[in-house]
Write a protein that holds these residues in place. Structure first.
Motif, PDB file in Angstrom:
ATOM      1  N   ILE A 223      38.539  38.627  14.695  1.00 50.52           N
ATOM      2  CA  ILE A 223      38.262  39.924  15.543  1.00 50.52           C
ATOM      3  C   ILE A 223      39.263  39.716  16.859  1.00 50.52           C
ATOM      4  CG2 ILE A 223      36.323  40.379  17.648  1.00 50.52           C
ATOM      5  CD1 ILE A 223      36.205  41.202  14.573  1.00 50.52           C
ATOM      6  N   ILE A 224      39.923  40.116  17.700  1.00 49.62           N
ATOM      7  CA  ILE A 224      41.065  40.518  18.300  1.00 49.62           C
ATOM      8  C   ILE A 224      40.020  41.626  19.886  1.00 49.62           C
ATOM      9  CG2 ILE A 224      42.946  40.841  19.629  1.00 49.62           C
ATOM     10  CD1 ILE A 224      42.878  38.745  17.398  1.00 49.62           C
ATOM     11  N   PRO A 225      39.267  40.757  20.893  1.00 52.36           N
ATOM     12  CA  PRO A 225      39.141  41.329  21.875  1.00 52.36           C
ATOM     13  C   PRO A 225      40.601  42.697  23.034  1.00 52.36           C
ATOM     14  CG  PRO A 225      39.062  39.622  22.446  1.00 52.36           C
ATOM     15  CD  PRO A 225      39.932  39.206  21.163  1.00 52.36           C
ATOM     16  N   PHE A 226      39.613  44.035  22.340  1.00 50.21           N
ATOM     17  CA  PHE A 226      40.154  44.846  23.465  1.00 50.21           C
ATOM     18  C   PHE A 226      39.455  44.814  24.522  1.00 50.21           C
ATOM     19  CE2 PHE A 226      42.954  45.212  19.709  1.00 50.21           C
ATOM     20  CZ  PHE A 226      44.530  45.200  20.427  1.00 50.21           C
ATOM     21  N   ARG A 227      39.560  44.749  26.055  1.00 45.85           N
ATOM     22  CA  ARG A 227      39.070  45.037  27.452  1.00 45.85           C
ATOM     23  C   ARG A 227      39.632  46.694  27.637  1.00 45.85           C
ATOM     24  NH1 ARG A 227      37.287  42.377  32.263  1.00 45.85           N
ATOM     25  NH2 ARG A 227      37.634  43.658  33.883  1.00 45.85           N
ATOM     26  N   GLY A 228      38.139  47.830  27.764  1.00 49.20           N
ATOM     27  CA  GLY A 228      37.863  49.270  28.424  1.00 49.20           C
ATOM     28  C   GLY A 228      37.611  48.596  29.949  1.00 49.20           C
ATOM     29  N   GLU A 229      38.349  49.150  30.415  1.00 50.70           N
ATOM     30  CA  GLU A 229      38.114  49.260  32.061  1.00 50.70           C
ATOM     31  C   GLU A 229      37.864  50.690  32.795  1.00 50.70           C
ATOM     32  OE1 GLU A 229      41.130  45.495  33.254  1.00 50.70           O
ATOM     33  OE2 GLU A 229      41.833  47.248  32.776  1.00 50.70           O
ATOM     34  N   TYR A 230      36.779  50.726  33.237  1.00 49.21           N
ATOM     35  CA  TYR A 230      36.512  51.639  33.801  1.00 49.21           C
ATOM     36  C   TYR A 230      36.387  52.463  35.497  1.00 49.21           C
ATOM     37  CZ  TYR A 230      34.369  52.781  28.739  1.00 49.21           C
ATOM     38  OH  TYR A 230      33.557  53.163  27.773  1.00 49.21           O
ATOM     39  N   TYR A 231      36.169  53.802  35.616  1.00 49.61           N
ATOM     40  CA  TYR A 231      36.074  53.974  36.881  1.00 49.61           C
ATOM     41  C   TYR A 231      35.123  54.934  37.636  1.00 49.61           C
ATOM     42  CZ  TYR A 231      40.412  51.023  38.455  1.00 49.61           C
ATOM     43  OH  TYR A 231      41.175  50.562  38.932  1.00 49.61           O
ATOM     44  N   GLN A 232      34.279  54.574  38.181  1.00 50.29           N
ATOM     45  CA  GLN A 232      33.588  55.333  38.648  1.00 50.29           C
ATOM     46  C   GLN A 232      34.125  56.631  39.621  1.00 50.29           C
ATOM     47  OE1 GLN A 232      29.298  54.391  40.107  1.00 50.29           O
ATOM     48  NE2 GLN A 232      28.726  55.819  37.935  1.00 50.29           N
ATOM     49  N   ASP A 340      41.597  56.829  46.259  1.00 50.11           N
ATOM     50  CA  ASP A 340      40.270  56.249  46.656  1.00 50.11           C
ATOM     51  C   ASP A 340      39.717  56.928  46.149  1.00 50.11           C
ATOM     52  OD1 ASP A 340      41.951  55.081  48.525  1.00 50.11           O
ATOM     53  OD2 ASP A 340      41.970  57.267  49.678  1.00 50.11           O
ATOM     54  N   ASP A 341      39.257  57.729  44.770  1.00 53.84           N
ATOM     55  CA  ASP A 341      38.258  58.042  44.005  1.00 53.84           C
ATOM     56  C   ASP A 341      38.143  57.427  42.924  1.00 53.84           C
ATOM     57  OD1 ASP A 341      37.780  60.747  45.829  1.00 53.84           O
ATOM     58  OD2 ASP A 341      39.562  61.291  44.773  1.00 53.84           O
ATOM     59  N   LEU A 342      38.859  56.373  42.434  1.00 57.89           N
ATOM     60  CA  LEU A 342      38.161  55.303  41.633  1.00 57.89           C
ATOM     61  C   LEU A 342      37.510  54.276  41.830  1.00 57.89           C
ATOM     62  CD1 LEU A 342      41.778  55.484  40.073  1.00 57.89           C
ATOM     63  CD2 LEU A 342      40.127  56.911  39.207  1.00 57.89           C
ATOM     64  N   ARG A 343      36.320  54.135  42.183  1.00 59.16           N
ATOM     65  CA  ARG A 343      35.337  53.229  42.272  1.00 59.16           C
ATOM     66  C   ARG A 343      35.361  52.654  41.266  1.00 59.16           C
ATOM     67  NH1 ARG A 343      32.686  55.827  46.443  1.00 59.16           N
ATOM     68  NH2 ARG A 343      34.531  56.981  47.576  1.00 59.16           N
ATOM     69  N   PRO A 344      35.002  51.026  41.538  1.00 59.67           N
ATOM     70  CA  PRO A 344      34.702  50.057  40.643  1.00 59.67           C
ATOM     71  C   PRO A 344      33.700  50.590  39.802  1.00 59.67           C
ATOM     72  CG  PRO A 344      35.015  49.249  42.552  1.00 59.67           C
ATOM     73  CD  PRO A 344      34.762  50.130  43.385  1.00 59.67           C
ATOM     74  N   TYR A 345      33.705  49.798  38.249  1.00 61.41           N
ATOM     75  CA  TYR A 345      32.312  50.076  36.716  1.00 61.41           C
ATOM     76  C   TYR A 345      32.922  48.982  36.343  1.00 61.41           C
ATOM     77  CZ  TYR A 345      29.252  52.783  34.679  1.00 61.41           C
ATOM     78  OH  TYR A 345      27.756  53.651  33.283  1.00 61.41           O
ATOM     79  N   PRO A 346      31.483  48.834  35.537  1.00 60.79           N
ATOM     80  CA  PRO A 346      31.837  47.626  34.870  1.00 60.79           C
ATOM     81  C   PRO A 346      33.033  47.809  32.828  1.00 60.79           C
ATOM     82  CG  PRO A 346      29.755  48.192  35.275  1.00 60.79           C
ATOM     83  CD  PRO A 346      29.665  49.118  36.041  1.00 60.79           C
ATOM     84  N   ALA A 347      33.048  47.139  32.804  1.00 61.86           N
ATOM     85  CA  ALA A 347      34.484  47.170  31.458  1.00 61.86           C
ATOM     86  C   ALA A 347      33.182  47.006  30.286  1.00 61.86           C
ATOM     87  CB  ALA A 347      35.194  46.051  31.915  1.00 61.86           C
ATOM     88  N   GLY A 348      34.239  47.050  29.335  1.00 65.66           N
ATOM     89  CA  GLY A 348      33.455  46.993  27.924  1.00 65.66           C
ATOM     90  C   GLY A 348      34.419  46.179  27.410  1.00 65.66           C
ATOM     91  N   ILE A 349      34.054  45.935  26.478  1.00 66.10           N
ATOM     92  CA  ILE A 349      34.999  45.014  25.322  1.00 66.10           C
ATOM     93  C   ILE A 349      35.086  45.557  24.046  1.00 66.10           C
ATOM     94  CG2 ILE A 349      35.991  42.634  24.134  1.00 66.10           C
ATOM     95  CD1 ILE A 349      36.109  42.407  27.475  1.00 66.10           C
TER      96      ILE A 349
END
Length: 409
Positions: A223-232, A340-349
């Motif tokens: 298993i190789i983890p790939f991080r998926g980053e989101y914005y809200q 400025d519209d890209l606000r922090p949001y939890p990432a996924g793996i």
């Protein structure tokens, strides 16, 4: 305590499997073990919440089969259990001539998979989504959104109502198989506890390779983890789109690209990207695990994947660190969004199974021993497909148990 079946993993695939086993065998004792204090704390609870229609998957593959069946099964489960969902549909938007060519091929695949779609030109796209620009799009009518944590929790409640047993906060630390049973050792409140089962099923996601290793099962993947980053997006954009908006994916890459997703709470998220993860359960901004990194560096498949996708990986990493680069991936179809519209949001793996030759596993992957069955790779759309996957696992368990009974005769 002795059980007929032990299931490891409190994500949606593990819970679905335990629930369906208990439905099939109401007289059997079934135990579900989960290391966290609640269900769906990893991949299930860190995705976009999309009920996929199965657009991208090779005809005849398990992904295509499970996804098509999964849409109907998931929405039926939601209706039966008063879980909110919205069948808003999805638009896959082509913004370049190359993407138009890929869109035509994808449209053909949709028909091969029996999916309800429409091909839109630029004017029709503008009519459907005034805030989206493109040369054309595929409208996928069956796509929906839901909160998979709610779905998983309700499945677990149904499982327990049928007599199923659940042990949360139990981290599995050891597995031992004999001719008669499988013994599971877990850590609970700093104490070691043991359970015995006639048959073991593991749906351990990000830890799938380590679980098989505990039993000494020889496999050729890691298993190789790939991080998926989101914005809200800010609430002013809650009505920016009516559908989910996806790019036309590059068929040479394993991920779908950055998209706009209407969430079930009314908000809109942007993402995910796909960057190399350095910790299997690393959801914060900066994450690093010595053990996880050491496992990757010692695995030949990691280096082969890195070499094959080196340029793409650099681009994804740059866009992760430099927000304007990330923004361009969205602006190509929704130009009004600003940095400025890209606000922090939890990432996924994403738990991506990789073979030692560097090939990414795109379909479901299983491993087994005489008294165990392991889900080694359950790629997207595993959440959508959880009910048919659970049914498939039940069938496979019956086949393997029939083999055990035959040997005893």
């Amino acid at each position: 305590m002795k059980y007929d079946y032990i299931v490891i993993g409190g994500g949606i695939v593990g819970v679905s499997t335990a629930w369906q086993l208990q439905q099939r065998f109401p007289e059997k004792s079934i135990l579900l073990l989960e290391k966290e204090t609640a269900y769906s704390q990893h991949q299930t609870g860190h995705n976009s919440g999309v009920v996929h229609a199965g657009v991208y998957y090779a005809p005849g593959s398990l992904k295509a089969k499970f996804c098509k069946a999964g849409v109907a099964a998931t929405l039926a489960f939601c209706r039966d259990n008063d879980i909110e969902f919205q069948q808003c549909g999805k638009l896959l938007v082509a913004t370049t001539p190359l993407e138009v060519e890929r869109m035509q091929a994808l449209y053909q695949r949709c028909h091969e998979n029996g999916i309800d779609v429409q091909l839109l030109d630029a004017d029709q796209l503008q009519t459907e989504e005034p805030n989206i620009v493109g040369l054309g799009a595929i409208l996928v009518n069956d796509t929906a959104i839901v909160d998979y944590r709610q779905v998983t929790t309700r499945m677990a409640e149904r499982f327990q109502a049928l007599g199923g047993h659940v042990r949360l906060s139990h981290e599995v630390t050891g597995l031992k198989e004999s001719a008669e049973h499988v013994q599971v050792t877990a850590q609970y409140q700093e104490q070691a506890v043991s359970f015995t089962g006639d048959f073991l099923i593991t749906c351990s996601g990000l830890m799938a390779d380590r679980t098989t290793r505990m039993l000494g099962i020889e496999t050729d993947f890691q298993i190789i983890p790939f991080r998926g980053e989101y914005y809200q997006l800010p609430s002013k954009y809650n009505d920016v789109v009516k559908h989910l908006i996806y790019p036309i994916p590059d068929p040479d890459l394993p991920f779908l690209g950055v998209h706009l997703t209407r969430m079930i709470d009314g908000s809109v998220t942007v993402g995910p990207n796909a960057v190399q993860g350095w910790k299997r359960e690393g959801y914060g901004r900066i994450n690093f695990s010595i053990r996880d990194v050491a496992d990757m560096l010692c695995f030949s498949g990691f280096w082969r994947v890195l070499k094959k996708h080196f340029r793409t990986g650099l681009t994804e990493t740059k866009n992760s660190l430099w927000k304007p680069g990330y923004l361009k991936l969205v602006q190509k179809y929704c130009p009004q969004i600003s940095v400025d519209d890209l606000r922090p949001y939890p990432a996924g793996i994403r738990a991506q199974a990789v073979m030692s030759n560097g090939e990414l596993v795109h379909d479901f992957l299983f491993a087994d021993s005489p008294r165990s069955l392991h889900v080694c790779n359950a790629p997207s759309p595993a959440a959508t497909s959880a009910i048919p996957i659970g049914d498939y696992i039940c069938e496979q368990v019956l086949v393997r148990q029939a083999g055990i009974d035959k040997e005893r005769m």
